[in-house]
Scaffold this motif. Structure first.
Motif, PDB file in Angstrom:
ATOM      1  N   ALA A 173       0.153   5.395   0.324  1.00 16.55           N
ATOM      2  CA  ALA A 173      -0.770   6.512   0.482  1.00 16.55           C
ATOM      3  C   ALA A 173      -0.088   7.780   0.004  1.00 16.55           C
ATOM      4  O   ALA A 173       1.119   7.956   0.203  1.00 16.55           O
ATOM      5  N   PHE A 188      -0.855   9.061  12.313  1.00 15.55           N
ATOM      6  CA  PHE A 188      -0.215   9.663  11.146  1.00 15.55           C
ATOM      7  C   PHE A 188       1.007  10.466  11.533  1.00 15.55           C
ATOM      8  O   PHE A 188       1.033  11.120  12.565  1.00 15.55           O
ATOM      9  N   GLU A 199      -0.668  -4.183   8.462  1.00 10.44           N
ATOM     10  CA  GLU A 199      -0.927  -3.552   7.172  1.00 10.44           C
ATOM     11  C   GLU A 199      -0.096  -2.287   7.055  1.00 10.44           C
ATOM     12  O   GLU A 199      -0.554  -1.199   7.363  1.00 10.44           O
ATOM     13  N   GLU A 200       1.120  -2.466   6.607  1.00  8.97           N
ATOM     14  CA  GLU A 200       2.011  -1.326   6.510  1.00  8.97           C
ATOM     15  C   GLU A 200       1.621  -0.450   5.319  1.00  8.97           C
ATOM     16  O   GLU A 200       1.280  -0.955   4.264  1.00  8.97           O
ATOM     17  N   VAL A 201       1.651   0.851   5.527  1.00  9.47           N
ATOM     18  CA  VAL A 201       1.370   1.795   4.448  1.00  9.47           C
ATOM     19  C   VAL A 201       2.568   2.720   4.289  1.00  9.47           C
ATOM     20  O   VAL A 201       3.005   3.350   5.246  1.00  9.47           O
ATOM     21  N   THR A 202       3.096   2.772   3.068  1.00 13.69           N
ATOM     22  CA  THR A 202       4.164   3.705   2.751  1.00 13.69           C
ATOM     23  C   THR A 202       3.539   5.018   2.323  1.00 13.69           C
ATOM     24  O   THR A 202       2.487   5.016   1.691  1.00 13.69           O
ATOM     25  N   VAL A 203       4.172   6.122   2.675  1.00 12.60           N
ATOM     26  CA  VAL A 203       3.632   7.422   2.286  1.00 12.60           C
ATOM     27  C   VAL A 203       4.502   8.037   1.205  1.00 12.60           C
ATOM     28  O   VAL A 203       5.727   8.043   1.319  1.00 12.60           O
ATOM     29  N   ARG A 220       0.827  -1.212   0.000  1.00  5.24           N
ATOM     30  CA  ARG A 220       0.000   0.000   0.000  1.00  5.24           C
ATOM     31  C   ARG A 220       0.861   1.263   0.000  1.00  5.24           C
ATOM     32  O   ARG A 220       1.807   1.350   0.779  1.00  5.24           O
ATOM     33  N   ARG A 266      -4.056  -1.255  11.974  1.00  7.25           N
ATOM     34  CA  ARG A 266      -3.667  -2.653  11.789  1.00  7.25           C
ATOM     35  C   ARG A 266      -2.156  -2.669  11.589  1.00  7.25           C
ATOM     36  O   ARG A 266      -1.675  -2.151  10.589  1.00  7.25           O
TER      37      ARG A 266
END
Lengths: 90, 161
Positions: free
Chosen positions: A70, B140, B99-103, A68, B96
């Motif tokens: 963002a 965030f 569930e890694e999220v890259t920005v 993912r 979560r």
């Protein structure tokens, strides 16, 4: 085959930039990529099901694992690394 | 000076110190240290609404919905049953960690507003609780993004009410 989904909320500036970044990725991947853009304003039930908070959100569904990113994808190198498409000097 | 209409969430002591309860059709910010009962009050507020025929949406930024369903069973609050009956809905925004999220670049949390509105419309909610704003901000790297989203959802809440 690479499956990408880009989730956006309406036509913001960040959406425009993310679409631009997605187009660049699609060119790079050629025919191997399946790309879908979903506007969550029109499909709010998907936002809940996928528990999406931050948009634009690019998700690589295939190949696994799910990845993912963002944001407006304004850092192509970071995006490519995260999605597993290594770029630049290797 | 006209009195603000009050709404008692069913806590006797709170009614006394707040001069009759929470202001109706307004936003109330509940501040308190960890363990002081903010989540209990939020659940109580919605449970009270369910009892009075006012469906509620619980937006959770911290505990998972399954934890809330289980933890409050001993209060006699049947959250799971209320969900099935369309009197309670969760917006699950708990982090979560698998569930890694890259920005990469700018993002916003308008999706959260979309989700809350969808839940409110789906069950015809009259009450919304967010638990807690601090937990959202902590999720965030850039806390200003979370603050902006909360600020922007304020007029939306008014309209939906």
């Amino acid at each position: 085959v690479t499956t990408l989904k880009l989730y956006v909320v309406g036509g913001t500036h960040a959406t425009d930039r993310a679409l631009h970044g997605l187009e660049a990725l699609r060119r790079e991947l050629g025919d191997d990529a399946s790309v879908e853009v979903i506007d969550l304003r029109e499909r709010p039930e998907i936002a809940e099901r996928e528990r999406i908070l931050a948009t634009p959100l690019l998700v690589r569904l295939e190949p696994p694992p799910v990845r993912r990113v963002a944001g407006d994808l304004s850092d192509p190198q970071r995006v490519a690394w995260t999605l597993g498409f290594r770029r630049g000097p290797s | 000076v006209s009195e603000i209409a009050r709404l008692s969430p069913g806590v006797e002591g709170l009614d006394i110190v707040t001069n009759g309860g929470l202001p109706r059709e307004r936003l109330t910010l509940v501040a308190g240290t960890a363990g002081s009962g903010k989540t209990v009050l939020a659940v109580q507020f919605l449970a009270d609404g369910v009892a009075k025929g006012e469906p509620g949406v619980f937006v959770t930024f911290e505990e998972r919905p399954e934890a809330i369903r289980g933890n409050f069973a001993s209060f006699g609050w049947k959250v799971g049953e209320w969900e099935e009956a369309g009197r309670w809905a969760f917006v699950d925004a708990a982090p979560r960690f698998d569930e890694e999220v890259t920005v990469s670049g700018d993002y916003d949390l308008t999706s959260l507003v979309v989700r809350v509105r969808h839940a409110v419309e789906r069950i015809g909610a009259k009450r919304v609780a967010l638990d807690s704003t601090g937990s959202l901000v902590d999720q965030f790297e850039n806390p200003a993004v979370a603050r902006r989203a909360l600020f922007r959802s304020r007029p939306s809440c008014r309209r939906w009410a």
